[in-house]
Design an enzyme around this catalytic site. Structure first.
Site, PDB file in Angstrom:
ATOM      1  N   SER A 133       1.612   6.442  -3.473  1.00 47.10           N
ATOM      2  CA  SER A 133       2.305   4.839  -3.801  1.00 47.10           C
ATOM      3  C   SER A 133       1.029   4.726  -4.494  1.00 47.10           C
ATOM      4  O   SER A 133       0.986   5.212  -5.704  1.00 47.10           O
ATOM      5  CB  SER A 133       2.195   4.327  -2.029  1.00 47.10           C
ATOM      6  OG  SER A 133       2.914   2.905  -2.047  1.00 47.10           O
TER       7      SER A 133
ATOM      8  N   ASP B 116      13.808   6.725  -2.080  1.00 45.77           N
ATOM      9  CA  ASP B 116      12.826   6.289  -2.532  1.00 45.77           C
ATOM     10  C   ASP B 116      12.440   4.965  -3.365  1.00 45.77           C
ATOM     11  O   ASP B 116      13.435   5.916  -4.692  1.00 45.77           O
ATOM     12  CB  ASP B 116      11.627   7.223  -2.203  1.00 45.77           C
ATOM     13  CG  ASP B 116      10.149   5.932  -2.853  1.00 45.77           C
ATOM     14  OD1 ASP B 116      10.173   5.253  -3.631  1.00 45.77           O
ATOM     15  OD2 ASP B 116       9.140   6.721  -2.921  1.00 45.77           O
TER      16      ASP B 116
ATOM     17  N   HIS C 176      10.111   6.406   1.315  1.00 38.15           N
ATOM     18  CA  HIS C 176       8.654   5.921   0.870  1.00 38.15           C
ATOM     19  C   HIS C 176       7.311   5.571   2.351  1.00 38.15           C
ATOM     20  O   HIS C 176       8.307   5.194   2.927  1.00 38.15           O
ATOM     21  CB  HIS C 176       8.761   5.039  -0.262  1.00 38.15           C
ATOM     22  CG  HIS C 176       7.434   5.202  -0.454  1.00 38.15           C
ATOM     23  ND1 HIS C 176       6.873   4.800  -1.798  1.00 38.15           N
ATOM     24  CD2 HIS C 176       5.972   4.178  -0.481  1.00 38.15           C
ATOM     25  CE1 HIS C 176       5.785   4.651  -1.935  1.00 38.15           C
ATOM     26  NE2 HIS C 176       5.316   3.756  -1.144  1.00 38.15           N
TER      27      HIS C 176
END
Length: 404
Positions: A188, A343, A373
């Site tokens: 991320s 995502d 995610h």
């Protein structure tokens, strides 16, 4: 007593509203095999965000402090297969994981930069992930505890990660690590930091070259929030489109009222669009990723000079590594990119893959068809929170590392 009851009542009503809102707006595709589990996780996460907001408004605890506690979770038990040490690399806190098994030569080294949008996440939160990587790949893993915003404003997080990386590269042999086999890795926003650190190292002569970089569903650009993945996954848990930008604005301590105009792209001038088009064009995304209900956007939103000034840091390579110049991209190491179908950040990874490959960089893509995610982060926590996509992702990362 009356105050406690009032607080409890307010929290209960707020949570009920959050549950109703998210149930009516969250969109999980019908074919998703672990649908109920994802809904449950989505509700729990939104409960956390909602609770943090209410407690902050009531002056009980700040939003970011509450979210940090939640993300840290319960620490795992002692692992007798690893030697685990808390160290300081040039004033940056790190935790080093060394397998106890004997080895004939030097091991590979992996620096891990955790996610959390620069405001939460920690060494403790990623304890399970880093232990797993150290055990399964027989690597020395260094988890970097970079300082967090808002106490330490952006770009402190990048500088801490870069400092820790350079220190480890210079002292690798002290930990039984081959300096030519060092990999940077992050998920991320930690993937953003990974990409930015790799870019910052390409022209340095005082350290060895990185062996590879691993980017796990990374955020890589803030110029276009209308790519196919942003459109297709706008309401799919857990990282919905608006939340992506809200978290980024909070990280940079910017005004949240600009969310909608930023999402429309009013911070990008005609000249900027022309510059970024060659890197962000939808034509650079393979056709199979555009078949799920993608509708090309209409004419660009009117440009706002004021919004551009607010969003300037968003467009710097430190925050948007995908927008880095070709001269740097061409010198990057071998790369592993993990993307998830569900995502909003999927296309960031796909576009970066294209840029790297255009410059002759070897790229391994792991695309998780049922991924979302955060799935890799959850995979290390055990059966209750684990999704099959996360297990597959961790296995692919492990396989890549073993080849380095």
């Amino acid at each position: 007593m009356a105050l406690l009851f009032t607080i409890f009542l307010v929290l209960t009503l707020f949570v009920a509203m959050v549950f109703y809102y998210e149930h009516s707006t969250a969109k999980i595709p019908p074919g998703f095999s672990e649908r109920k589990k994802l809904y449950a996780f989505h509700y729990i996460m939104n409960f956390g965000f909602g609770m943090a907001m209410v407690l902050d408004k009531l002056g009980i605890v700040s939003e970011v402090s509450f979210l940090r506690v939640i993300m840290d979770g319960i620490p795992p038990r002692e692992d007798k297969r690893l030697v685990i040490k808390d160290l300081i690399f040039e004033k940056v806190q790190v935790r080093l994981y060394q397998p106890k098994t004997s080895t004939t030569g030097q091991r590979r080294g992996v620096l891990y930069f955790h996610g959390g949008v620069g405001r939460f996440g920690s060494i403790r939160a990623y304890e399970r992930t880093c232990r797993y990587l150290a055990r399964k790949t027989n690597s020395v893993v260094v988890s970097v505890g970079y300082r967090l915003a808002p106490e330490y404003p952006y770009p402190t997080q990048f500088h801490d990660c870069l400092t820790a990386t350079i220190h480890f590269m210079k002292t690798a042999q002290d930990y039984g690590v081959d300096p030519a086999r060092i990999i940077v890795c992050g998920d991320s926003s930690g993937g953003t930091l990974t990409a930015a650190v790799a870019q910052a190292l390409v022209n340095r002569k005082d350290v060895p070259k990185l062996r590879a970089q691993i980017l796990i569903y990374p955020f890589l650009q803030a110029a276009d929030f209308n790519l196919p993945s942003y459109q297709q996954n706008a309401r799919i848990p857990v990282l919905i489109r608006e939340r992506t930008l809200i978290l980024g604005l909070k990280y940079l301590n910017k005004d949240l009222s600009a969310v909608n105009t930023l999402l429309e792209g009013s911070h990008i001038s005609a000249k900027g669009r022309q510059k970024y088009q060659k890197w962000l064009s939808v034509d650079n995304i393979p056709h199979e990723f555009k078949t799920r209900g993608y509708i090309p956007p209409g004419p660009p939103a009117p440009y706002s000079e004021e919004l551009y000034e607010l969003a300037k840091p968003f467009l710097e390579p430190l925050f948007s590594p995908l927008l880095c110049e070709d001269s740097v991209i061409a010198q990057l190491p071998e790369t592993f990119i993990l993307t998830c179908e569900y995502d909003v950040l999927r296309d960031d990874g796909l576009l970066y893959k294209k840029r790297l490959e255009d410059h002759g960089i070897k790229v391994t893509l792991c695309h998780l068809e049922e991924g979302f995610h955060g799935t890799v982060f959850l995979a290390a926590y055990g059966k209750v929170t684990t999704f099959q996509s996360g297990i597959k992702g961790l296995e692919k990362i492990t396989k890549f590392l073993r080849l380095m």
